[in-house]
Design a protein around this motif. Structure first.
Motif, PDB file in Angstrom:
ATOM      1  N   LEU B 168     -15.669 -24.583 -28.730  1.00  0.00           N
ATOM      2  CA  LEU B 168     -14.249 -24.420 -28.447  1.00  0.00           C
ATOM      3  C   LEU B 168     -13.513 -24.328 -29.779  1.00  0.00           C
ATOM      4  O   LEU B 168     -14.068 -24.700 -30.826  1.00  0.00           O
ATOM      5  N   PRO B 169     -12.292 -23.847 -29.788  1.00  0.00           N
ATOM      6  CA  PRO B 169     -11.584 -23.717 -31.066  1.00  0.00           C
ATOM      7  C   PRO B 169     -11.451 -25.036 -31.818  1.00  0.00           C
ATOM      8  O   PRO B 169     -11.559 -25.061 -33.043  1.00  0.00           O
ATOM      9  N   SER B 170     -11.248 -26.121 -31.107  1.00  0.00           N
ATOM     10  CA  SER B 170     -10.999 -27.382 -31.801  1.00  0.00           C
ATOM     11  C   SER B 170     -12.213 -28.278 -31.874  1.00  0.00           C
ATOM     12  O   SER B 170     -12.268 -29.173 -32.707  1.00  0.00           O
ATOM     13  N   THR B 171     -13.178 -28.078 -31.033  1.00  0.00           N
ATOM     14  CA  THR B 171     -14.331 -28.981 -31.008  1.00  0.00           C
ATOM     15  C   THR B 171     -15.548 -28.261 -30.432  1.00  0.00           C
ATOM     16  O   THR B 171     -15.443 -27.137 -29.932  1.00  0.00           O
ATOM     17  N   THR B 172     -16.651 -28.917 -30.530  1.00  0.00           N
ATOM     18  CA  THR B 172     -17.890 -28.394 -29.955  1.00  0.00           C
ATOM     19  C   THR B 172     -18.434 -29.425 -28.989  1.00  0.00           C
ATOM     20  O   THR B 172     -18.635 -30.584 -29.360  1.00  0.00           O
ATOM     21  N   LEU B 173     -18.654 -29.010 -27.763  1.00  0.00           N
ATOM     22  CA  LEU B 173     -19.158 -29.918 -26.740  1.00  0.00           C
ATOM     23  C   LEU B 173     -20.644 -29.648 -26.523  1.00  0.00           C
ATOM     24  O   LEU B 173     -21.051 -28.490 -26.344  1.00  0.00           O
ATOM     25  N   GLN B 174     -21.419 -30.706 -26.548  1.00  0.00           N
ATOM     26  CA  GLN B 174     -22.839 -30.556 -26.259  1.00  0.00           C
ATOM     27  C   GLN B 174     -23.140 -31.184 -24.902  1.00  0.00           C
ATOM     28  O   GLN B 174     -22.854 -32.358 -24.672  1.00  0.00           O
ATOM     29  N   VAL B 175     -23.703 -30.393 -24.021  1.00  0.00           N
ATOM     30  CA  VAL B 175     -24.104 -30.907 -22.706  1.00  0.00           C
ATOM     31  C   VAL B 175     -25.498 -31.517 -22.884  1.00  0.00           C
ATOM     32  O   VAL B 175     -26.520 -30.844 -22.743  1.00  0.00           O
ATOM     33  N   ALA B 176     -25.507 -32.786 -23.233  1.00  0.00           N
ATOM     34  CA  ALA B 176     -26.769 -33.474 -23.532  1.00  0.00           C
ATOM     35  C   ALA B 176     -27.478 -33.862 -22.239  1.00  0.00           C
ATOM     36  O   ALA B 176     -27.007 -33.561 -21.141  1.00  0.00           O
ATOM     37  N   GLU B 177     -28.602 -34.541 -22.396  1.00  0.00           N
ATOM     38  CA  GLU B 177     -29.382 -34.918 -21.217  1.00  0.00           C
ATOM     39  C   GLU B 177     -28.595 -35.874 -20.317  1.00  0.00           C
ATOM     40  O   GLU B 177     -28.701 -35.813 -19.094  1.00  0.00           O
ATOM     41  N   ALA B 178     -27.829 -36.761 -20.937  1.00  0.00           N
ATOM     42  CA  ALA B 178     -27.041 -37.704 -20.145  1.00  0.00           C
ATOM     43  C   ALA B 178     -25.878 -37.012 -19.447  1.00  0.00           C
ATOM     44  O   ALA B 178     -25.230 -37.601 -18.588  1.00  0.00           O
ATOM     45  N   CYS B 179     -25.577 -35.742 -19.836  1.00  0.00           N
ATOM     46  CA  CYS B 179     -24.463 -35.015 -19.231  1.00  0.00           C
ATOM     47  C   CYS B 179     -24.959 -33.978 -18.236  1.00  0.00           C
ATOM     48  O   CYS B 179     -24.197 -33.135 -17.780  1.00  0.00           O
ATOM     49  N   SER B 180     -26.249 -33.999 -17.920  1.00  0.00           N
ATOM     50  CA  SER B 180     -26.822 -32.923 -17.120  1.00  0.00           C
ATOM     51  C   SER B 180     -26.324 -32.940 -15.688  1.00  0.00           C
ATOM     52  O   SER B 180     -26.477 -31.952 -14.981  1.00  0.00           O
ATOM     53  N   GLY B 181     -25.780 -34.057 -15.260  1.00  0.00           N
ATOM     54  CA  GLY B 181     -25.346 -34.172 -13.874  1.00  0.00           C
ATOM     55  C   GLY B 181     -26.381 -34.824 -12.987  1.00  0.00           C
ATOM     56  O   GLY B 181     -26.195 -34.900 -11.769  1.00  0.00           O
ATOM     57  N   LEU B 182     -27.462 -35.280 -13.574  1.00  0.00           N
ATOM     58  CA  LEU B 182     -28.513 -35.903 -12.765  1.00  0.00           C
ATOM     59  C   LEU B 182     -28.025 -37.206 -12.141  1.00  0.00           C
ATOM     60  O   LEU B 182     -28.348 -37.524 -10.998  1.00  0.00           O
ATOM     61  N   ARG B 183     -27.225 -37.939 -12.894  1.00  0.00           N
ATOM     62  CA  ARG B 183     -26.707 -39.202 -12.343  1.00  0.00           C
ATOM     63  C   ARG B 183     -25.811 -38.949 -11.139  1.00  0.00           C
ATOM     64  O   ARG B 183     -25.950 -39.588 -10.091  1.00  0.00           O
ATOM     65  N   SER B 184     -24.891 -37.992 -11.298  1.00  0.00           N
ATOM     66  CA  SER B 184     -24.008 -37.728 -10.158  1.00  0.00           C
ATOM     67  C   SER B 184     -24.775 -37.072  -9.022  1.00  0.00           C
ATOM     68  O   SER B 184     -24.458 -37.300  -7.844  1.00  0.00           O
TER      69      SER B 184
END
Lengths: 264, 285
Positions: B168-184
């Motif tokens: 993104l212009p202001s930041t970089t987001l990393q969809v890590a393993e904890a963000c994969s959506g497996l928990r939800s």
């Protein structure tokens, strides 16, 4: 009638569970995994076998002992270790012990030597030369480790409890015992001397780094002596909340919905 | 005599599965990925307690029991395979199989049928094996990244996706393993199971409700990441961490649960049948 049937069923369940428990306990105490060391050095194989036999003298069944019996095994590891890379091991593998019952041979008993170059999954092939070469490197490492262990475990000189006549001065280099094989000419090693590196020692990457843990060598030293990992430039992760909180939220919502339905 | 024997069987089973139970409880208490198991076990115990009268009533009639013995033996074999093969997941599964087989064999098929829901909740409380988690985590990461990229682009935010990294212009987001959506995903599947059990009677409709939890959870996670990106662009990169981020995760999951409840209501309304007493709006009044 129903009562007795239920009692009998409970007894069956109890017996089944008890059998499972006894079987698991018996197997866990008696059964040990097969020694999977592929080191072709006969010296190392003997040491392993001795240790196993000392620990559990009658624990292993015959077939396990036969697999660990590298000394009478069909394959001469030293001979294979000297085979150059990419060469067919048909001559070495061919030393199969065909006397009596079948002995253990890695990758199956090679009954037909024609299969050895067929490239099938169960038969040794030309590509095995690379594996044997790696095992030869590993065997050298074992030899060096054994020498170092001898140096480390050398006992200090005991103080005599009673005065003894002075012993004659010993020669600096002791001759070998009669009948003993000549000692291999290995480089002198001391406790402070690092081991000579084999092919496996060239990469000293910590396992934690390989497993994805932050590299402890990078970052700054924290107040407690720990290492604070350096944050990548502007990279932010987006982790989710824990499943406990998520499921709790969902269950509360469902409970509210169901309660509302029942009330109406 | 019967009570004493029942107590003996319970003690025997507890001894057999002591280590397994302690390991499972430890994982529930320590891992954020598996902590939902505590709640599911509580739900299972509650449902079993509420259905105890049905269970005892059904147990009075003696009916087919040989299937229970087969299930019990299968569970015991799974236990031995898991213990000797050092496979924790199979050992844990065998506990549910042994419990179900014992209930079936002792009390009969009809009584065991009344306990299907608690047994299913117990089965879901077992954390999936690492092999499965590793296999589905990366695809989930990529799908969530794509959904977030599409959502941000639709909202006129400049974004560049490189695998699971969103620039993104202001930041970089990393969809890590904890963000994969497996928990939800796991949590919403559990919520969907409870919802399906509590709100419908038909097995196909229940399966449909549970299946709908998968796309809802995946899309909700992608939208959550996109919302994080929007917040970073609007208020600064600090919005990608801390309290705001946790609240965003909760809100997103609550919205996903609401969507799932509405979908279940639509399914129930379309069939014209419901198990519970429904609200007037639920039946279209």
């Amino acid at each position: 009638m129903l009562h007795s049937t239920r009692l009998r069923a409970m007894l069956v369940v109890a017996a089944t569970l008890a059998i499972a428990g006894v079987a698991a306990a018996y197997k866990l105490n008696r059964w040990t995994p097969i020694d999977a060391c592929l080191c072709p050095t006969s010296q190392h194989a003997d040491a392993t076998q001795t240790a196993t036999a000392t620990d559990v003298p009658s624990a292993k069944p015959d077939w396990v002992r036969a697999q660990n019996d590298h000394s009478s095994s069909a394959i001469d590891g030293q001979a294979l270790a000297s085979v150059p890379l990419g060469r067919t091991e048909s001559s070495a593998i061919g030393k199969t012990n065909t006397s009596g019952r079948s002995q253990f041979a890695p990758w199956g008993n090679a009954k037909g030597l024609s299969r050895m170059t067929s490239g099938s999954g169960s038969a040794p092939s030309v590509s095995m030369g690379g594996l044997w070469r790696l095992m030869a490197l590993n065997s050298r490492r074992h030899e060096t480790s054994a020498t170092t262990a001898v140096v480390h475990t050398e006992k200090p000189a005991r103080q005599p409890s009673s005065p003894r006549p002075a012993a004659p001065p010993r020669a600096p280099s002791r001759p070998g015992r009669p009948g003993a094989p000549p000692a291999p000419s290995l480089p002198p090693t001391t406790a402070a001397t690092p081991l000579p590196t084999s092919g496996f020692n060239d990469f000293n990457l910590p396992v934690g780094v390989l497993a994805g843990a932050p590299d402890p060598t990078s970052g700054t030293l924290g107040p407690g002596g720990g290492v604070i990992p350096s944050v990548g430039g502007g990279l932010a992760t987006t982790p989710e909340p824990g499943t406990f909180a998520l499921l709790g939220t969902g269950l509360l919502g469902i409970a509210g919905v169901l309660r509302r339905r029942r009330r109406v | 005599m019967t009570v004493a024997l029942a107590i003996g069987v319970v003690l025997l089973a507890a001894t057999l599965y002591a280590n397994t139970g302690m390991g499972l409880a430890s994982e529930w208490a320590s891992s954020p990925d598996a902590s939902y198991g505590l709640l599911l076990v509580t739900v299972a115990a509650t449902v079993a307690w509420k259905r105890r009268h049905l269970f005892l009533l059904a147990a009075r009639s003696s009916d087919r029991k040989q299937g229970g013995l087969a299930l019990l033996v299968l569970g015991v074999l799974m236990y031995l395979a898991g213990v000797l093969g050092a496979d924790v997941f199979i050992t844990r599964l065998s506990a549910v199989a042994v419990l179900a087989g014992s209930l079936w064999y002792v009390a009969g098929a009809g009584a065991a049928r009344t306990m299907i829901a608690p047994l299913a909740f117990l089965l879901m409380a077992i954390p999936p094996p690492t092999l499965v988690v590793n296999a589905i985590t990366l695809p989930l990461q990529l799908v969530a990244s794509r959904i977030a990229e599409a959502t941000l682009a639709a909202a006129a935010f400049p974004v560049f996706r490189d695998g699971n990294v969103l620039e993104l212009p202001s930041t970089t987001l990393q969809v890590a393993e904890a963000c994969s959506g497996l928990r939800s995903l796991v949590s919403l599947l559990a919520v969907g199971t409870v919802l399906a059990w509590a709100s419908d009677r038909s097995t196909p409709r229940r399966a449909a409700i549970v299946s709908l939890a998968v796309p809802v959870a995946i899309v909700a996670n992608g939208i959550r990441i996109a919302a994080t990106g929007v917040a970073c662009e609007t208020w600064g990169p600090q919005m990608a961490s801390g309290r705001w981020h946790t609240i965003t995760g909760w809100i997103t999951f609550a919205v996903a649960t609401f969507v799932l409840v509405q979908l279940a209501r639509v399914i129930t309304r379309a069939s014209g049948e419901s198990r519970t007493v429904r609200a007037p709006e639920a039946v279209g009044v």
